[in-house]
Design an enzyme around this catalytic site. Structure first.
Site, PDB file in Angstrom:
ATOM      1  N   ARG A  68       0.804  -1.220   0.000  1.00 60.28           N
ATOM      2  CA  ARG A  68       0.000   0.000   0.000  1.00 60.28           C
ATOM      3  C   ARG A  68       0.838   1.271   0.000  1.00 60.28           C
ATOM      4  NH1 ARG A  68      -5.467  -0.940   3.597  1.00 60.28           N
ATOM      5  NH2 ARG A  68      -6.157  -2.832   2.517  1.00 60.28           N
ATOM      6  N   ASP A  82     -15.785   8.861   8.322  1.00 62.75           N
ATOM      7  CA  ASP A  82     -14.677   7.937   8.135  1.00 62.75           C
ATOM      8  C   ASP A  82     -13.378   8.669   8.406  1.00 62.75           C
ATOM      9  OD1 ASP A  82     -14.518   4.992   6.762  1.00 62.75           O
ATOM     10  OD2 ASP A  82     -12.666   6.106   6.426  1.00 62.75           O
TER      11      ASP A  82
END
Length: 295
Positions: free
Chosen positions: A58, A168
């Site tokens: 990532r 979020d």
């Protein structure tokens, strides 16, 4: 909960060997330990010891884009004032975002029937107010599914003060969710009549959730282990497949805070792999990870 580490240097020592010599970027076990500790401190999310390859995958694209040769160089950069914005990008990359429309559909079926029946009953004495929170909303499929459920189940919704809060920690997910644009393939599994009514074509191979559903939702960035500006009360909270990334102590704090923000008898929906056993006694399990506030 989070500790202040500004007074000491917790960066990994330069002597630690790289995990794999044939990788494009040197990534030592201490590099990984530092990133794990940083993520836990900043977000409360705890990565297991087996997630090192995931973290490498990532973040490697960020090193490549910024021209760093090793993870150590990247870690040193995000710890400087010049790297503050990149630190946010790092946290976004390390938080998991996997969702779909009407995932665990029995929750939306319950919301559209039993939960809304109780909301209507309360409205007789408390007014037509409805509040639902999608905590850990990812790219927005969950809150949009909630909004569509409300539109389907409440023909008179325009006569209500009805709002869905979607939050979020990943700012990119919040942005995407607020746009309401998704690949056309994301409609797979949605009944055809629902798809036709609440999704519209949006460019090549994309769809957008219709304005009537999007208008019910407010998207906000929020770190669950930080301050919560909202006061509630909420009639229902969706927090699904989120707390599995927190340790037990953090879970206890979170569910206490959720209970405090729910109306008496309000509903809490959690993920299929999660449970409240040994965490809190403020909810009663109704079945299939649907809980009611009892205290």
């Amino acid at each position: 909960m989070a500790t202040d580490t500004r007074s000491r240097d917790t960066r990994p020592p330069a002597t630690e060997a790289a995990v794999s010599e044939d990788r494009e970027f040197s990534f030592s076990t201490d590099d990984y330990a530092y990133l794990r500790a940083m993520l836990k401190e900043k977000t409360g999310i705890e990565l297991g010891p087996t997630k090192q390859n995931m973290v490498y995958a990532r973040l490697a694209k960020r090193l490549r884009k910024l021209g760093f040769k090793t993870f150590r160089d990247y870690i040193e950069f995000i710890g400087t004032p010049a790297g503050v914005d990149e630190l946010g990008t790092t946290l976004n990359a390390l938080t998991t975002n996997l969702t779909k429309f009407f995932r665990e559909n029995h929750h939306f079926e319950h919301l559209g029937t039993a939960a809304l029946q109780e909301v209507r009953a309360r409205a007789v004495s408390q007014g037509r107010r409805l509040r639902i929170w999608s905590a850990g909303c990812s790219s927005g499929e969950e809150p949009h599914s909630i909004a569509i459920t409300l539109l389907q189940s409440m023909p008179d919704i325009k006569q209500w003060d009805a709002k869905v809060l979607a939050t979020d920690i990943d700012t990119e997910m919040v942005r995407r969710g607020s746009e309401g644009v998704y690949p056309a393939a994301s409609q797979e599994g949605i009944p055809a009549d629902i798809a036709r009514k609440y999704f519209e074509p949006h460019g090549a191979d994309k769809v957008r959730v219709t304005q009537d559903a999007r208008s019910l939702i407010t998207f906000k960035h929020l770190n669950l282990i930080g301050n919560w500006p909202m006061k509630g009360p909420f009639d229902a909270i969706f927090c699904r497949n989120v707390v599995i990334y927190f340790d037990k102590d953090t879970q206890r704090v979170l569910f206490e805070r959720y209970a405090n923000l729910l109306v008496p008898g309000g509903f809490l929906y959690i993920g299929h792999s999660e449970n409240l056993f040994g965490i809190t006694e403020r909810f009663k399990l109704l079945g299939r990870n649907i809980h009611r506030k009892i205290a």
